[in-house]
Design an enzyme around this catalytic site. Structure first.
Site: not given
Length: 362
Positions: A168, A197, A223, A249, A272, A299
């Protein structure tokens, strides 16, 4: 005809298996919405959807008030017809998260029935490209973890033979993000994929700035740098960096994916199955991405997505975030750094009814 004789929807709360934080939120719990469908040939299909802390009761009410009552008497083998009937009946709330999540719970139950009736696993019924798919880890990359913890987690994933790890980003200073990424890259070497992400936390200008600073890390993808509604921002970012941009996602319809792909705003698709409305639209998005020569790396929901990634030729990665172990009797099999799609008829998830009943909240 395999007539639907009964259907019910219910809600189960599942505690998170580990602390999970990103640039905008924490994963509080998994509100899991189930739909159980019984048919005249004596089969029962179980489908599910989820939220990560809020909105589960709203999804459940949509099912109970509007969708489930339309199922009884329908032919369960006519999955496309049922999906379109339910979608059309809720046009006032489509396209939107609540409706898509509700549709997914019904649709996955119908696919469970379809696979049981075919006496075949989902990965074969949905396409059957291959059984094993590469795996990457997210559990060792949360934003609250220290740099040393990120490094040790990535090393563990590499040593287990997994293909990559996701970290992250979104620290107050881009320099801190970069320091953490460089430390991981130095530790794992250049033959291990690193994904990042941002969880929609940035402006286009900030995402472009951070992407430029991240380029020496040789990232596999960047992401959700921007809000999913900012297609033009993603388009500008994709033109400004060599890092592949991943989205999906937070998108709830096939048309949203089409626009991203047509405009060159994404080069990794993370559709997703719960959020797009089920397995039926998931497969359509995957084939749409294939027509643009774009990989699919879905995701979350690894227990379901392993079979879908295995089904299609452009399935590239499954994300490792285990979350169903408290209510299932089996786990996703992992061998030589790859996830193995279940080979049993149905979705391949062996639910634990007693554990589910213990966690029912509605």
């Amino acid at each position: 005809m395999t007539t639907i004789t009964s259907a019910q929807a219910y809600l189960v709360d599942i505690d998170v298996e580990t602390v999970r934080t990103d640039a905008v939120q924490a994963f509080l719990k998994q509100e899991t919405v189930f739909v159980s469908i019984t048919t005249s040939d004596g089969l029962t299909g179980v489908g599910y959807s989820y939220t990560i802390g809020t909105g589960g009761r709203s999804v459940l009410q949509m099912l109970r008030d509007h969708l489930v009552p339309r199922l009884e008497g329908q032919d369960s083998s006519k999955i496309e017809a049922i999906w379109m009937d339910l979608f059309a009946s809720t046009r006032a709330t489509t396209v939107g998260a609540i409706t898509s999540l509700a549709l997914a719970a019904v649709d996955t139950a119908l696919w469970d029935l379809k696979c049981q009736r075919a006496a075949a696993p989902l990965w074969k019924v949905a396409g059957g490209f291959r059984r094993d798919v590469p795996l990457y880890d997210t559990e060792g990359g949360w934003l609250h973890l220290s740099q040393d913890e990120l490094v040790s987690g990535a090393i563990a994933s590499r040593d287990a033979g997994w293909g990559g790890a996701k970290l992250k980003v979104g620290k107050a200073s881009h320099r801190e993000d970069l320091e953490r990424l460089l430390a991981v890259r130095e530790a794992v070497g250049d033959r291990f994929d690193i994904m990042v992400d941002a969880n929609q936390s940035m402006t286009a200008a900030e995402a472009i700035r951070r992407a430029h600073s991240f380029e020496p890390v040789d990232l596999f993808w960047f992401e959700e740098p921007l809000p999913a509604t900012d297609i033009s921002g993603h388009e500008r970012l994709a033109r400004a960096t060599t890092i592949p941009i991943a989205v999906g996602e937070s998108m709830y319809s096939i048309a949203q994916f089409r626009e991203y792909l047509e405009r060159g705003a994404a080069s990794i698709i993370q559709v997703d199955a719960a959020r797009v409305g089920g397995i039926t639209p998931w497969i359509k998005v995957a084939h749409l991405a294939e027509s643009f020569n774009v990989a699919v790396c879905p995701h979350f929901l690894m227990e379901l997505h392993v079979s879908l990634v295995a089904a299609v030729p452009n399935g590239r990665y499954v994300e490792h975030i285990p979350q169903l172990r408290s209510i299932t009797r089996n786990e996703m099999a992992i061998k030589d750094g790859h996830a193995l799609a279940p080979d049993t008829p149905g979705l391949g998830i062996e639910w634990d009814p007693d554990a589910i009943d213990d966690r029912r909240v509605a």
